[in-house]
Design an enzyme around this catalytic site. Structure first.
Site, PDB file in Angstrom:
ATOM      1  N   ARG A   1     -16.601   0.142  -6.896  1.00 19.37           N
ATOM      2  CA  ARG A   1     -17.791  -0.721  -6.921  1.00 19.37           C
ATOM      3  C   ARG A   1     -18.001  -1.349  -8.302  1.00 19.37           C
ATOM      4  O   ARG A   1     -18.611  -2.404  -8.412  1.00 19.37           O
ATOM      5  CB  ARG A   1     -19.016   0.080  -6.475  1.00 19.37           C
ATOM      6  CG  ARG A   1     -19.424   1.208  -7.377  1.00 19.37           C
ATOM      7  CD  ARG A   1     -20.278   2.246  -6.662  1.00 19.37           C
ATOM      8  NE  ARG A   1     -19.496   2.996  -5.680  1.00 19.37           N
ATOM      9  CZ  ARG A   1     -20.012   3.962  -4.917  1.00 19.37           C
ATOM     10  NH1 ARG A   1     -21.295   4.280  -5.014  1.00 19.37           N
ATOM     11  NH2 ARG A   1     -19.251   4.608  -4.055  1.00 19.37           N
TER      12      ARG A   1
ATOM     13  N   SER B   1     -13.907  12.338 -13.504  1.00 19.15           N
ATOM     14  CA  SER B   1     -14.352  13.026 -12.278  1.00 19.15           C
ATOM     15  C   SER B   1     -13.138  13.165 -11.365  1.00 19.15           C
ATOM     16  O   SER B   1     -13.044  12.552 -10.294  1.00 19.15           O
ATOM     17  CB  SER B   1     -15.458  12.216 -11.591  1.00 19.15           C
ATOM     18  OG  SER B   1     -16.524  11.946 -12.481  1.00 19.15           O
TER      19      SER B   1
ATOM     20  N   LYS C   1     -10.094  13.804  -8.927  1.00 21.33           N
ATOM     21  CA  LYS C   1      -9.992  14.154  -7.517  1.00 21.33           C
ATOM     22  C   LYS C   1      -9.218  15.462  -7.350  1.00 21.33           C
ATOM     23  O   LYS C   1      -8.420  15.832  -8.220  1.00 21.33           O
ATOM     24  CB  LYS C   1      -9.242  13.054  -6.751  1.00 21.33           C
ATOM     25  CG  LYS C   1      -9.970  11.729  -6.624  1.00 21.33           C
ATOM     26  CD  LYS C   1      -9.090  10.728  -5.898  1.00 21.33           C
ATOM     27  CE  LYS C   1      -9.774   9.378  -5.754  1.00 21.33           C
ATOM     28  NZ  LYS C   1     -10.910   9.420  -4.812  1.00 21.33           N
TER      29      LYS C   1
ATOM     30  N   GLU D   1     -15.431   4.166  -8.815  1.00 22.82           N
ATOM     31  CA  GLU D   1     -15.003   3.083  -9.710  1.00 22.82           C
ATOM     32  C   GLU D   1     -14.807   1.757  -8.994  1.00 22.82           C
ATOM     33  O   GLU D   1     -14.900   0.687  -9.604  1.00 22.82           O
ATOM     34  CB  GLU D   1     -13.710   3.485 -10.424  1.00 22.82           C
ATOM     35  CG  GLU D   1     -12.414   3.224  -9.678  1.00 22.82           C
ATOM     36  CD  GLU D   1     -12.287   3.957  -8.342  1.00 22.82           C
ATOM     37  OE1 GLU D   1     -11.610   3.434  -7.446  1.00 22.82           O
ATOM     38  OE2 GLU D   1     -12.857   5.060  -8.193  1.00 22.82           O
TER      39      GLU D   1
ATOM     40  N   ASP E   1     -15.340   8.548 -10.295  1.00 26.96           N
ATOM     41  CA  ASP E   1     -14.550   8.337  -9.085  1.00 26.96           C
ATOM     42  C   ASP E   1     -15.211   7.306  -8.158  1.00 26.96           C
ATOM     43  O   ASP E   1     -14.653   6.974  -7.116  1.00 26.96           O
ATOM     44  CB  ASP E   1     -14.344   9.663  -8.343  1.00 26.96           C
ATOM     45  CG  ASP E   1     -13.269   9.564  -7.275  1.00 26.96           C
ATOM     46  OD1 ASP E   1     -12.406   8.668  -7.383  1.00 26.96           O
ATOM     47  OD2 ASP E   1     -13.288  10.371  -6.324  1.00 26.96           O
TER      48      ASP E   1
ATOM     49  N   ASP F   1      -5.755   5.699  -8.039  1.00 27.66           N
ATOM     50  CA  ASP F   1      -7.073   6.249  -8.323  1.00 27.66           C
ATOM     51  C   ASP F   1      -7.009   7.764  -8.435  1.00 27.66           C
ATOM     52  O   ASP F   1      -6.972   8.480  -7.441  1.00 27.66           O
ATOM     53  CB  ASP F   1      -8.062   5.845  -7.218  1.00 27.66           C
ATOM     54  CG  ASP F   1      -9.473   6.349  -7.505  1.00 27.66           C
ATOM     55  OD1 ASP F   1      -9.732   6.737  -8.659  1.00 27.66           O
ATOM     56  OD2 ASP F   1     -10.300   6.341  -6.579  1.00 27.66           O
TER      57      ASP F   1
ATOM     58  N   MET G   1       0.814  -1.209   0.000  1.00 30.99           N
ATOM     59  CA  MET G   1       0.000   0.000   0.000  1.00 30.99           C
ATOM     60  C   MET G   1       0.854   1.269   0.000  1.00 30.99           C
ATOM     61  O   MET G   1       0.465   2.292  -0.565  1.00 30.99           O
ATOM     62  CB  MET G   1      -0.932   0.000   1.218  1.00 30.99           C
ATOM     63  CG  MET G   1      -1.992  -1.090   1.184  1.00 30.99           C
ATOM     64  SD  MET G   1      -2.871  -1.263   2.758  1.00 30.99           S
ATOM     65  CE  MET G   1      -3.809   0.274   2.803  1.00 30.99           C
TER      66      MET G   1
END
Length: 508
Positions: free
Chosen positions: A357, A281, A283, A355, A353, A276, A192
């Site tokens: 799901r 959209s 961030k 995404e 954003d 991400d 991570m």
């Protein structure tokens, strides 16, 4: 440095010998009882104190007030085998599970105290540290290894390396188990924390493959390419990945630990967005660098399977990690686009954003093909989860009381807590009323109950009787909330997933 004037000559002799000693020692001490004026040592600490003729007890009394929980004090030259001895406060003796806190106070106290002692000896650049098991070797090992971890692989100046080991031989099996649990969480932290240009979907899959290579007799790995994803008609997943130059990889892990290879598997599914940006959209730029860890679900799920294999848990587990980036480009999803998921349902993508799901929808559909005993997915899915619970616990949305009880039981033991959240039809209606498709990827009232509407969306792709969605967005990072984790990506809830699998392995 604390000295006894009557022992100055002995002290000099010991210090001279300690010049050639590369070991430190962490020992525990409990808070005094109300009617007890003495020092309340652990068994290992009492034995050590006896070996130095009571000097440790005397020094503790002379050096300041009694040690509080998580505090530590270092003494030098006490024993020729140990250059430095860190004594750590364990809090009250005999505490156990706290119903209000939903964890075992004794285990958490040990993790925090041992971590503090190991870090103090690390600052003294002592390479070998022996650790008092403090009555729970597993918790002591977890505190030591989790507390010492820091991601500095890309820095020139690194933390001084320390190797913790068990002091004595009374709790060896528990210590070794704790080492594996902690190494599993540290693997997730490493994945991570690494920059997104170092951990692409392809590199992530290769890293997990390498970690599982020692267990090739029990593990099968499939790194599914884009052509396979297309053949499986995972249109929602592909709609996210198409905005990036990095190809998607659907990582599929099969761990066969049960003597009965036909035993229905536990299926773990992890969101694997290795970066991400939000897509079209987009961030805000502030804090976007943290989105290198948006594959935290995949990192924790895959690390849990690595740990289960190392522990030789007698259970069959399948891990699924849809890996890709969410990037803006001329090929990326546009707000208002409609995509078709693996189960045939159409989805109106009003926010690119949202995404996670989308890729989970297809992975959850695929999970059902294994006739699973239970399906558990983990995902850094919504900022709303962080708003709701912060970093105290991961949110659990489930259609199964039995599954909730198993996850909760595991989290009490690990101290990495979970909290049940609602899956009301109230939220389902907000994602099934869409102008152009069967579903919308955001709720009708976008600012209200975002974590709940995301879970309701995922439930539209679940038919299993035992399914749980863990939204781990709030526990993705650690600032100073968990004392035995340094600041950075937390790797939570890896240990809870491992403990859950271990508990499940004991049930018929």
């Amino acid at each position: 440095m604390y000295l006894l004037s009557s022992s100055y000559k002995d002290f000099i002799t010991v210090c001279y010998k300690c010049r050639f000693t590369a070991s430190g020692l962490v020992l525990g001490v409990y808070e005094k009882e109300k009617d007890d004026d003495g020092v309340l040592f652990t068994e290992a600490a009492a034995s050590f104190d006896s070996s130095v003729s009571g000097k440790l007890r005397e020094l503790l009394s002379l050096s300041g007030p009694p040690l509080k929980l998580g505090k530590s004090r270092v003494f030098y030259g006490l024993h020729q085998d140990f250059a430095s001895v860190a004594v750590v406060g364990l809090g009250k003796k005999g505490v156990g599970v706290c119903g209000k806190e939903n964890w075992d106070n004794c285990k958490e106290n040990i993790r925090a105290a041992v971590s503090a002692g190991c870090r103090q000896l690390q600052d003294l650049e002592i390479p070998q540290v022996e650790v008092d098991p403090c009555g729970d070797g597993q918790s002591a090992a977890e505190g030591a290894l989790l507390g010492l971890f820091e991601y500095d692989e890309l820095k020139s100046k690194k933390k001084f390396p320390v190797t913790p080991q068990l002091h004595g031989s009374a709790d060896t099996a528990a210590w070794e188990k704790g080492v594996l649990y902690a190494e599993g969480q540290n693997l997730a932290r490493r994945l991570m924390e690494a920059p997104a240009n170092y951990i692409t979907p392809t590199v992530f899959a290769e890293a997990i493959e390498q970690k599982l290579s020692p267990f090739s007799d029990r593990v099968i790995i499939h790194k599914r390419p884009q052509s396979w994803i297309e053949s499986e008609q995972m249109g929602a997943y592909l709609s996210v990945s198409k905005g990036s130059e990095e190809p998607p990889v659907f990582l599929e892990l099969h761990y066969t630990g049960s003597p009965d290879s036909s035993q229905a598997p536990l299926v773990l599914v992890g969101k694997g967005i290795t970066f991400d940006s939000g897509g079209i959209s987009l961030k805000p730029s502030s804090g976007m660098d943290a989105m290198r860890a948006d594959m935290g679900g995949a990192a924790t799920v895959c690390s849990a399977i690595v740990t289960a294999a190392a522990l030789k848990l007698p259970i069959n587990i399948i891990g699924l990690a849809p890996l890709c980036e969410n990037m803006p480009s001329g090929k990326a999803n546009k707000p208002g686009d409609v995509v078709r998921a693996k189960n045939g349902k159409t989805i109106q993508v009003d926010n690119t954003d949202a995404e996670g799901r989308l890729i989970l929808a297809d992975a959850l559909c695929y999970a059902h093909s294994f006739n699973p005993r239970a399906v558990v997915n983990a995902a850094t899915l919504t900022g709303a989860m962080d708003v709701a619970l912060g970093s105290a616990a991961a949110g659990v949305f489930t259609n199964s009381n039995w599954l909730w009880e198993q996850l909760h039981k595991a989290s009490v033991i690990t101290g990495d807590r979970v909290w049940r959240m609602p899956l009301f039809q109230h939220y389902t209606k907000q994602v099934t009323e869409s102008a152009l498709a069967d579903l919308n990827n955001i709720g009708k009232y976008s600012r209200s109950g975002g974590a709940c509407t995301a879970a309701a969306f995922l439930r539209e792709f679940v038919t299993a009787n035992h399914w749980a969605h863990l939204d781990i967005a709030g526990v993705m990072t650690n600032k100073d909330e968990v004392p035995y984790l340094r600041k950075g990506m937390s790797g939570r809830p890896t240990r809870t997933l491992v403990e859950f699998a271990a508990v499940l392995a004991t049930e018929p």
